[in-house]
Design a protein around this motif. Structure first.
Motif, mmCIF file in Angstrom:
data_model
loop_
_atom_site.group_PDB
_atom_site.id
_atom_site.type_symbol
_atom_site.label_atom_id
_atom_site.label_comp_id
_atom_site.label_asym_id
_atom_site.label_seq_id
_atom_site.Cartn_x
_atom_site.Cartn_y
_atom_site.Cartn_z
ATOM 1 N N LEU A 249 -1.102 1.926 9.581
ATOM 2 C CA LEU A 249 -1.719 2.933 8.712
ATOM 3 C C LEU A 249 -3.074 3.318 9.291
ATOM 4 C CD1 LEU A 249 -1.813 4.534 6.001
ATOM 5 C CD2 LEU A 249 -2.856 2.508 4.981
ATOM 6 N N HIS A 251 -6.447 5.040 8.503
ATOM 7 C CA HIS A 251 -7.264 5.452 7.356
ATOM 8 C C HIS A 251 -8.724 5.568 7.802
ATOM 9 C CE1 HIS A 251 -8.620 5.751 3.196
ATOM 10 N NE2 HIS A 251 -9.522 4.795 3.453
ATOM 11 N N VAL A 264 -2.968 4.073 -0.236
ATOM 12 C CA VAL A 264 -3.018 5.170 0.727
ATOM 13 C C VAL A 264 -3.756 6.350 0.104
ATOM 14 C CG1 VAL A 264 -0.893 4.495 1.893
ATOM 15 C CG2 VAL A 264 -0.770 6.042 -0.054
ATOM 16 N N ASP A 268 -4.199 10.253 5.213
ATOM 17 C CA ASP A 268 -3.835 9.064 5.997
ATOM 18 C C ASP A 268 -2.595 9.359 6.846
ATOM 19 O OD1 ASP A 268 -5.902 7.739 4.829
ATOM 20 O OD2 ASP A 268 -4.667 6.399 3.588
#
Length: 563
Positions: A249, A251, A264, A268
């Protein structure tokens, strides 16, 4: 120079050296002759049977008791290794389209038996007790099924208790060559009967036979759906009701290895592995697909490695029960099993030899690697204990008498059926009782082929003494004709039904018919004319049940009709 030692080696039937020499010559000659191709088709290892018949005819033989022991042991080893191989996928073969194909395979097997009895009542003297057993041998030569021959032979020895059981291998030898050719020719005939366009059939494969239920698809998605802003991955899975693994992920420019509780935000970027069938829906719902070179983002923080399951404690456990994300903060994205990529569903059971793709911090991945074993050398060591424990239980199981009215003797699954069923069960459920069933493909094939050639050589040598009188001077031509009818008629009926009624893809039907007749040359031909794996899918779907039914019907026919 005195060469009496050499003469004695070839003529002293009682010596161990003579028996070993006999099998070495018969098997090696049979294997080399079996490689000769006529019109692109060869008889393969089955030519060992014909080499054995020649040796028996020339009085190059061994004591009957020794031949019988080697024959039976070879058969046990052969069918057990087949069962161990097909066991993991045996019950899965009945899912979805597999039910239809297995029904058609069962129909073909019943039609083979029906045509055999039709030939028996039309062409043979029904008062002669030897004619039906010989036709049983012809049946299994026509369908190119050696384990069925072994099962029928064993059942005959139970019926003819005085040791005068007919040598049905002669009928098998008559029918086998045209059986191999007939399967391919009849399959080609289906193409013309159903007016199949091969180019069109191959185009249809993507929708007809490709099973995307377990195939993984890798996606890189930028989240745009505001409904999921601030939601955890666990909540996202629950809302979407779709299975996927988010292995990375991105971010705010930082790459992390997420878990179920990770939240999330819109913007993202998620690296997701999902089921191939659900990939497009995920992209549509979540946002848009994008391209990202993950190696340039947060380099050194996360790594992706393939680790091999060699720890017996992992064998049979589901990904969910291993709690890898909670304990190690890693994600499993996909599994490679026998060269096939599978989606890492939480309910998927890991097997010895699986190659598991793990994503996480390098130190965490290393701990998972040690936990899984990841020692390829371990896989090369054969699990002989499992094999012989299985054979032991299989022989006990096959010896249980089952009394059925009208049968002259109780039904027994015998040394062919018993080990086969136990091997299938061990292959599927052995891990639950601590048995490691993994064998490399080459090891399984080696043991299986050794068992097969020992069986074929023994049967051929025993049958060779009477082969000329039975076949050449007897009804050999009639056995050949009956074998051809047994081979072709069921294929034409079942193949036409599969194409015209069930609308199965022609290449799938080719593989299904090859699997029903357990005939590798027919599968090899199908693979040669198709660029995709549809024939192999059809073959593997029906092969386990077909092998089981061939062995079972062999005993039932003999005990019900020949007793």
């Amino acid at each position: 120079m005195d060469f009496s030692w050499l003469t004695n080696l070839f003529t002293n039937n009682e010596s161990v050296a003579h028996i070993a020499l006999l099998y070495a010559i018969v098997i090696s000659v049979g294997i080399y002759l079996g490689k000769i191709k006529v019109a692109g088709i060869s008889l393969g290892v089955t030519f060992v049977l014909f080499a054995g018949i020649l040796a028996g005819h020339l009085k190059f033989t061994a004591p009957v008791a020794i031949l019988t022991f080697i024959q039976d042991f070879g058969l046990i080893l052969f069918v057990f290794m087949i069962g161990l191989q097909v066991g993991p996928g045996f019950f899965n073969s009945f899912k979805k389209g597999g039910v239809t194909m297995n029904k058609l395979a069962a129909l073909a097997i019943m039609l083979n038996v029906a045509v055999m009895f039709g030939c028996y009542y039309c062409f043979f003297d029904t008062t002669d007790k030897n004619n039906l057993p010989m036709l049983v041998g012809t049946l299994f030569g026509a369908v190119t099924n050696t384990p069925g021959l072994g099962a029928a032979n064993e059942a005959l020895n139970a019926v003819f208790t005085e040791g005068n059981a007919p040598l049905i291998a002669n009928g098998y030898a008559c029918a086998y060559p045209l059986g191999v050719v007939g399967i391919i020719m009849a399959t080609i005939a289906i193409r013309f009967i159903s007016k199949t366009d091969l180019v069109q059939a191959e185009k249809e494969l993507s929708s007809d036979v490709e099973d995307t239920e377990s195939k993984p698809e890798k996606l890189c998605i930028r989240l745009k759906n505001k409904n999921f802003d601030g939601a955890s991955l666990k909540q996202m899975r629950s809302t979407l009701d779709k299975e996927f693994v988010c292995s990375r992920l991105l971010h705010d420019g930082e790459m992390i290895s997420p878990c179920g509780e990770t939240t999330v935000s819109v913007g993202d970027v998620l690296f997701i592995v999902s089921l191939e069938s659900e990939a497009k829906a995920l992209v549509t719902i979540l946002g848009e697909e994008c391209e990202m070179d993950w190696s340039d983002v947060g380099e050194g923080k996360l790594t992706s490695k393939s680790v091999v399951v060699t720890n017996p404690k992992i064998n049979g456990k589901t990904i969910k029960k291993l709690h890898l994300n909670r304990l190690y903060e890693v994600n499993v994205t996909r599994i490679n099993r026998g060269g096939i990529e599978l989606f890492a569903s939480p309910s998927l059971e890991l097997k010895m030899g699986d190659r598991v793709r793990v994503v996480g911090r390098e130190d965490a991945v290393e701990r998972v690697r040690k936990h899984f074993g990841d020692c390829v050398k371990t896989l090369h060591a054969p699990n002989l204990a499992t094999i012989f424990i299985g054979i032991f239980v299989g022989i006990l199981f096959g010896s249980i008498p089952i009394s059925i009215p009208t049968m002259p003797v109780p039904l027994k699954l015998g040394i062919a059926g018993g080990p086969l069923i136990i091997a299938i069960l061990i292959g599927r459920y052995g891990h639950k009782i601590g048995l490691v069933t993994y064998t490399t493909t080459s090891a399984n094939l080696m043991l299986r082929e050794i068992g097969l050639v020992l069986f074929l050589a023994s049967v051929g040598i025993k049958a060779g003494a009477s082969f000329v009188d039975t076949v050449v001077a007897g009804d050999g031509g009639l056995y050949v004709l009956c074998g051809l009818l047994i081979t072709v008629i069921p294929i034409l009926i079942v193949g036409t039904i599969a194409r015209m009624h069930y609308k199965l893809n022609y290449y799938t039907v080719m593989g299904m018919l090859a699997g029903t007749y357990t005939d590798p040359p027919a599968l090899a031909y199908a693979n040669s004319v198709c660029s995709k794996d549809a024939p192999a899918v059809g073959y593997s779907t029906v092969y386990p049940l077909s092998m089981f039914l061939r062995i079972l019907t062999a005993q039932l026919i003999v005990l019900l009709a020949c007793g």
